[in-house]
Design an enzyme around this catalytic site. Structure first.
Site, PDB file in Angstrom:
ATOM      1  N   TRP A 122      -1.311  18.739 -53.308  1.00  0.00           N
ATOM      2  CA  TRP A 122      -0.297  18.878 -54.355  1.00  0.00           C
ATOM      3  C   TRP A 122       1.109  18.854 -53.755  1.00  0.00           C
ATOM      4  O   TRP A 122       2.005  18.235 -54.312  1.00  0.00           O
ATOM      5  CB  TRP A 122      -0.524  20.164 -55.144  1.00  0.00           C
ATOM      6  CG  TRP A 122      -1.580  20.035 -56.202  1.00  0.00           C
ATOM      7  CD1 TRP A 122      -2.656  19.213 -56.177  1.00  0.00           C
ATOM      8  CD2 TRP A 122      -1.636  20.742 -57.436  1.00  0.00           C
ATOM      9  NE1 TRP A 122      -3.403  19.371 -57.318  1.00  0.00           N
ATOM     10  CE2 TRP A 122      -2.799  20.307 -58.123  1.00  0.00           C
ATOM     11  CE3 TRP A 122      -0.842  21.717 -58.038  1.00  0.00           C
ATOM     12  CZ2 TRP A 122      -3.170  20.806 -59.370  1.00  0.00           C
ATOM     13  CZ3 TRP A 122      -1.218  22.213 -59.285  1.00  0.00           C
ATOM     14  CH2 TRP A 122      -2.358  21.751 -59.949  1.00  0.00           C
ATOM     15  N   ASP A 131      -3.340  25.251 -57.861  1.00  0.00           N
ATOM     16  CA  ASP A 131      -4.656  24.617 -57.990  1.00  0.00           C
ATOM     17  C   ASP A 131      -5.715  25.535 -57.388  1.00  0.00           C
ATOM     18  O   ASP A 131      -6.773  25.087 -56.953  1.00  0.00           O
ATOM     19  CB  ASP A 131      -4.650  23.253 -57.282  1.00  0.00           C
ATOM     20  CG  ASP A 131      -5.905  22.436 -57.566  1.00  0.00           C
ATOM     21  OD1 ASP A 131      -6.434  22.537 -58.686  1.00  0.00           O
ATOM     22  OD2 ASP A 131      -6.358  21.699 -56.662  1.00  0.00           O
ATOM     23  N   LYS A 174      -4.605  25.697 -62.709  1.00  0.00           N
ATOM     24  CA  LYS A 174      -5.984  25.378 -63.052  1.00  0.00           C
ATOM     25  C   LYS A 174      -6.658  26.587 -63.686  1.00  0.00           C
ATOM     26  O   LYS A 174      -6.520  27.713 -63.208  1.00  0.00           O
ATOM     27  CB  LYS A 174      -6.765  24.957 -61.805  1.00  0.00           C
ATOM     28  CG  LYS A 174      -8.253  24.699 -62.077  1.00  0.00           C
ATOM     29  CD  LYS A 174      -8.895  23.889 -60.972  1.00  0.00           C
ATOM     30  CE  LYS A 174      -8.919  24.613 -59.647  1.00  0.00           C
ATOM     31  NZ  LYS A 174      -9.519  23.786 -58.595  1.00  0.00           N
ATOM     32  N   ASP A 223       0.230  36.190 -48.654  1.00  0.00           N
ATOM     33  CA  ASP A 223      -0.600  36.589 -49.784  1.00  0.00           C
ATOM     34  C   ASP A 223       0.338  36.790 -50.969  1.00  0.00           C
ATOM     35  O   ASP A 223       1.118  37.747 -51.000  1.00  0.00           O
ATOM     36  CB  ASP A 223      -1.343  37.888 -49.455  1.00  0.00           C
ATOM     37  CG  ASP A 223      -2.239  38.364 -50.599  1.00  0.00           C
ATOM     38  OD1 ASP A 223      -2.230  37.724 -51.678  1.00  0.00           O
ATOM     39  OD2 ASP A 223      -2.942  39.373 -50.424  1.00  0.00           O
ATOM     40  N   ASP A 240       0.150  29.819 -48.767  1.00  0.00           N
ATOM     41  CA  ASP A 240      -1.298  29.994 -48.696  1.00  0.00           C
ATOM     42  C   ASP A 240      -1.637  31.162 -47.770  1.00  0.00           C
ATOM     43  O   ASP A 240      -0.846  31.517 -46.887  1.00  0.00           O
ATOM     44  CB  ASP A 240      -1.991  28.725 -48.187  1.00  0.00           C
ATOM     45  CG  ASP A 240      -3.438  28.635 -48.655  1.00  0.00           C
ATOM     46  OD1 ASP A 240      -3.707  27.935 -49.652  1.00  0.00           O
ATOM     47  OD2 ASP A 240      -4.304  29.288 -48.045  1.00  0.00           O
ATOM     48  N   GLY A 280      -3.221  20.909 -49.113  1.00  0.00           N
ATOM     49  CA  GLY A 280      -1.848  20.402 -49.160  1.00  0.00           C
ATOM     50  C   GLY A 280      -1.618  19.177 -50.018  1.00  0.00           C
ATOM     51  O   GLY A 280      -0.509  18.637 -50.026  1.00  0.00           O
TER      52      GLY A 280
END
Length: 233
Positions: free
Chosen positions: A82, A148, A188, A124, A108, A80
């Site tokens: 970010w 990320d 990322k 999902d 998530d 959490g």
């Protein structure tokens, strides 16, 4: 009396970790690195859930995409950090005096502890209809999609690289479906060459694409972040 420049008499402040029975040497090295990482200490002192919070801070300080009123989707948000950074920057709590109030939607697979100002959903994002659900929760399109996410390490560098590129490609595909024109995608990736197709697609879809390694990213890590701005829609 002051000590000379040789450093004799000065205390070594580096925390050293002894190898415990049953602990792998690699685990010992990881633990020692964590204990001596200034970003880890800073995150603990400032109440962030991980050192990764400073990566998105540094990216936003440079590119300015987390603005008051922005609607943000944080994919793979656990733990959490970010989302914690995004909440005050987009004014998701509706602080008085700000020009507008934003939204932070944190997504998530696993349960995530509540974050004041963020709306957390267990989902999902690869599932059918995820984009529709996200737009329904937001009440419209997003201004920022950020990720990320990293796949579990296999210990094989090239395999791990392909896995994270695949995750990033999937996150980008979702971004194409939920972003408003002019929006930003931040994710990322790992250096290694397999992301060439992703980079080409992003350059086609966005006005500008930058690849950045923020200061908070460890120098010995192959991670970098792509910041794609000006979604063409």
């Amino acid at each position: 009396m002051a000590k000379g420049s040789s450093g004799r008499g000065q205390r070594d402040l580096t925390v050293k970790v002894k190898t415990a029975r049953g602990r792998k040497p690699s685990s010992t090295r990881w633990l020692q690195r964590q204990l001596n990482d200034p970003y880890v200490k800073r995150a603990r002192d400032e109440g962030y859930r991980g050192r990764a919070a400073y990566k998105i801070m540094e990216l936003d300080d440079r590119y300015g995409f987390l603005v008051p009123g922005a609607r943000v989707v944080d994919l793979g948000c656990a733990p959490g950090g970010w989302a914690q950074v995004a909440v005050p920057r987009v004014n998701a709590l509706g602080e008085a005096g700000a020009k507008s109030t934003g939204r932070v939607l944190a997504i998530d697979l696993q349960e995530v502890d509540p974050i004041p100002g963020a709306e957390i959903h267990q989902l999902d994002f690869l599932s059918d209809g995820a984009d529709v659900a996200i737009k329904e929760w937001l009440g419209g399109a997003a201004d920022v999609v950020m990720s990320d996410m990293a796949a579990s390490s296999s210990g094989h560098k090239q395999t791990d690289h392909l896995r994270i590129v695949t995750l990033c490609e999937a996150a980008a595909e979702l971004a194409f479906d939920v972003l408003d024109p002019g929006g930003t995608f931040v994710a990322k990736v790992l250096q290694g060459g397999a992301e060439a197709g992703l980079q080409a697609e992003l350059k086609r879809r966005f006005a500008s694409v930058a690849n950045v390694k923020p200061p908070a990213s460890r120098q010995d890590s192959s991670e970098k972040f792509v910041v794609a701005r000006g979604f063409r829609g």
